[in-house]
Scaffold this active site. Sequence first.
Site, PDB file in Angstrom:
ATOM      1  N   LEU A 194      -4.522  -3.639   3.089  1.00  0.00           N
ATOM      2  CA  LEU A 194      -3.157  -3.786   3.613  1.00  0.00           C
ATOM      3  C   LEU A 194      -2.941  -2.777   4.734  1.00  0.00           C
ATOM      4  O   LEU A 194      -3.354  -1.623   4.645  1.00  0.00           O
ATOM      5  CB  LEU A 194      -2.127  -3.572   2.505  1.00  0.00           C
ATOM      6  CG  LEU A 194      -2.187  -4.561   1.334  1.00  0.00           C
ATOM      7  CD1 LEU A 194      -0.946  -4.413   0.442  1.00  0.00           C
ATOM      8  CD2 LEU A 194      -2.316  -6.006   1.809  1.00  0.00           C
ATOM      9  N   SER A 195      -2.283  -3.226   5.785  1.00  0.00           N
ATOM     10  CA  SER A 195      -2.030  -2.381   6.953  1.00  0.00           C
ATOM     11  C   SER A 195      -0.846  -2.968   7.702  1.00  0.00           C
ATOM     12  O   SER A 195      -0.699  -4.196   7.778  1.00  0.00           O
ATOM     13  CB  SER A 195      -3.255  -2.380   7.875  1.00  0.00           C
ATOM     14  OG  SER A 195      -2.903  -1.922   9.168  1.00  0.00           O
TER      15      SER A 195
ATOM     16  N   GLY B 203       0.831  -1.209   0.000  1.00  0.00           N
ATOM     17  CA  GLY B 203       0.000   0.000   0.000  1.00  0.00           C
ATOM     18  C   GLY B 203       0.864   1.256   0.000  1.00  0.00           C
ATOM     19  O   GLY B 203       0.625   2.206  -0.767  1.00  0.00           O
ATOM     20  N   HIS B 204       1.890   1.271   0.858  1.00  0.00           N
ATOM     21  CA  HIS B 204       2.794   2.431   0.888  1.00  0.00           C
ATOM     22  C   HIS B 204       3.541   2.563  -0.440  1.00  0.00           C
ATOM     23  O   HIS B 204       3.731   3.667  -0.957  1.00  0.00           O
ATOM     24  CB  HIS B 204       3.859   2.259   1.983  1.00  0.00           C
ATOM     25  CG  HIS B 204       3.321   2.254   3.378  1.00  0.00           C
ATOM     26  ND1 HIS B 204       3.257   1.117   4.153  1.00  0.00           N
ATOM     27  CD2 HIS B 204       2.837   3.261   4.153  1.00  0.00           C
ATOM     28  CE1 HIS B 204       2.760   1.425   5.347  1.00  0.00           C
ATOM     29  NE2 HIS B 204       2.492   2.715   5.375  1.00  0.00           N
TER      30      HIS B 204
ATOM     31  N   GLN C  38       0.433  10.465  18.541  1.00  0.00           N
ATOM     32  CA  GLN C  38      -0.862  10.011  18.033  1.00  0.00           C
ATOM     33  C   GLN C  38      -1.313   8.684  18.633  1.00  0.00           C
ATOM     34  O   GLN C  38      -2.343   8.144  18.233  1.00  0.00           O
ATOM     35  CB  GLN C  38      -0.846   9.947  16.505  1.00  0.00           C
ATOM     36  CG  GLN C  38       0.019   8.850  15.902  1.00  0.00           C
ATOM     37  CD  GLN C  38       0.166   9.034  14.401  1.00  0.00           C
ATOM     38  OE1 GLN C  38       0.879   9.910  13.930  1.00  0.00           O
ATOM     39  NE2 GLN C  38      -0.522   8.206  13.624  1.00  0.00           N
TER      40      GLN C  38
ATOM     41  N   LYS D 212      -6.375   6.490   1.350  1.00  0.00           N
ATOM     42  CA  LYS D 212      -7.783   6.543   1.754  1.00  0.00           C
ATOM     43  C   LYS D 212      -8.110   5.497   2.820  1.00  0.00           C
ATOM     44  O   LYS D 212      -9.189   5.525   3.394  1.00  0.00           O
ATOM     45  CB  LYS D 212      -8.685   6.296   0.542  1.00  0.00           C
ATOM     46  CG  LYS D 212      -8.751   7.452  -0.417  1.00  0.00           C
ATOM     47  CD  LYS D 212      -9.834   7.175  -1.450  1.00  0.00           C
ATOM     48  CE  LYS D 212      -9.846   8.234  -2.519  1.00  0.00           C
ATOM     49  NZ  LYS D 212     -10.851   7.939  -3.564  1.00  0.00           N
TER      50      LYS D 212
ATOM     51  N   ASP E 106      -6.979   5.366   5.698  1.00  0.00           N
ATOM     52  CA  ASP E 106      -7.218   6.202   6.888  1.00  0.00           C
ATOM     53  C   ASP E 106      -8.075   7.387   6.441  1.00  0.00           C
ATOM     54  O   ASP E 106      -7.586   8.516   6.317  1.00  0.00           O
ATOM     55  CB  ASP E 106      -5.883   6.657   7.489  1.00  0.00           C
ATOM     56  CG  ASP E 106      -5.089   5.487   8.031  1.00  0.00           C
ATOM     57  OD1 ASP E 106      -5.556   4.844   8.967  1.00  0.00           O
ATOM     58  OD2 ASP E 106      -4.004   5.202   7.487  1.00  0.00           O
TER      59      ASP E 106
END
Length: 275
Positions: free
Chosen positions: A181-182, A32-33, A57, A145, A147
């Site tokens: 993906l995360s 994803g990145h 955060q 998107k 997040d």
Amino acid sequence: MQIHHTIESLRAARASAGKVAFVPTMGNLHEGHITLMKQAREHADTVIASIFVNRLQFGAGEDFDRYPRTLRADCEMLEAAGVGHVFAPDETVMYPQPQRYVVQPAAAHVSILEGEFRPGHFGGVATVVLKLLNIVQPDVALFGKKDYQQLMVLSNMVRELALPVEIVAGDTVRAADGLALSSRNGYLSAEERAEAPNLHRVLARVRDAVRAGDHDLLKLETEAMAELAARGWVPDYIAVRRRADLQPALHLDDALVVLAAAKLGRTRLIDNLEI
Ligand code: PAF
């Protein structure tokens, strides 16, 4: 590719970098990145990425300490993706003293959804992103998107504070089975990983029902939460909202998005689908 650990070194490089596209990350990079880095290349002469796990955060009891730090592997992926510079400061560089001047995002934007379950989270995100934008001074900055609320908050911050940067959104990248993906997917056990795509499946059902003309949003949200709960999840929310400000939809022709957050074991996953 050059790796910079200080603000001075990054600024010196930025001075001759031409048009810059910037992708801030917390590292532990995945496809994803990398898709976002490649998208960034289309917008500028030089791509600058940052890797910094931002303490501000994370709430008490969240995963700041166990968040994976994988700088060497991350840099290999960034180099292969054509990134020109990586800014990888440590805490003494970003926060040499307690950060007393902070961004306070609009309450209406951060008291809902993620903000309700992670108080202070978006203030921490906005503060570090404003600081990173001031350091890097990019022409364009890209955010995924995945997040969705973060993207909304940061777009509003940039507009309301008249920051000289264009925000570009990147689409969510998914595994073949639909799981977004995360970096946090790495926390899932094999059994949880097999269950995890159901979050996307449940969201897709809500999206398809609304698209097909079912506008009983409360019923759709409640049923979707109940299905996840029956499968062993602990849902925080499933909500159909206006894309622009994530407030409840007032008109049927509003552009909508359905967003979810739910815990599977110890791992909290978020996802969303535009309708
Ligand atoms: O999305 C993230 O990885 C982080 O919230 C960000 C934007 C890099 C700020 O720490």
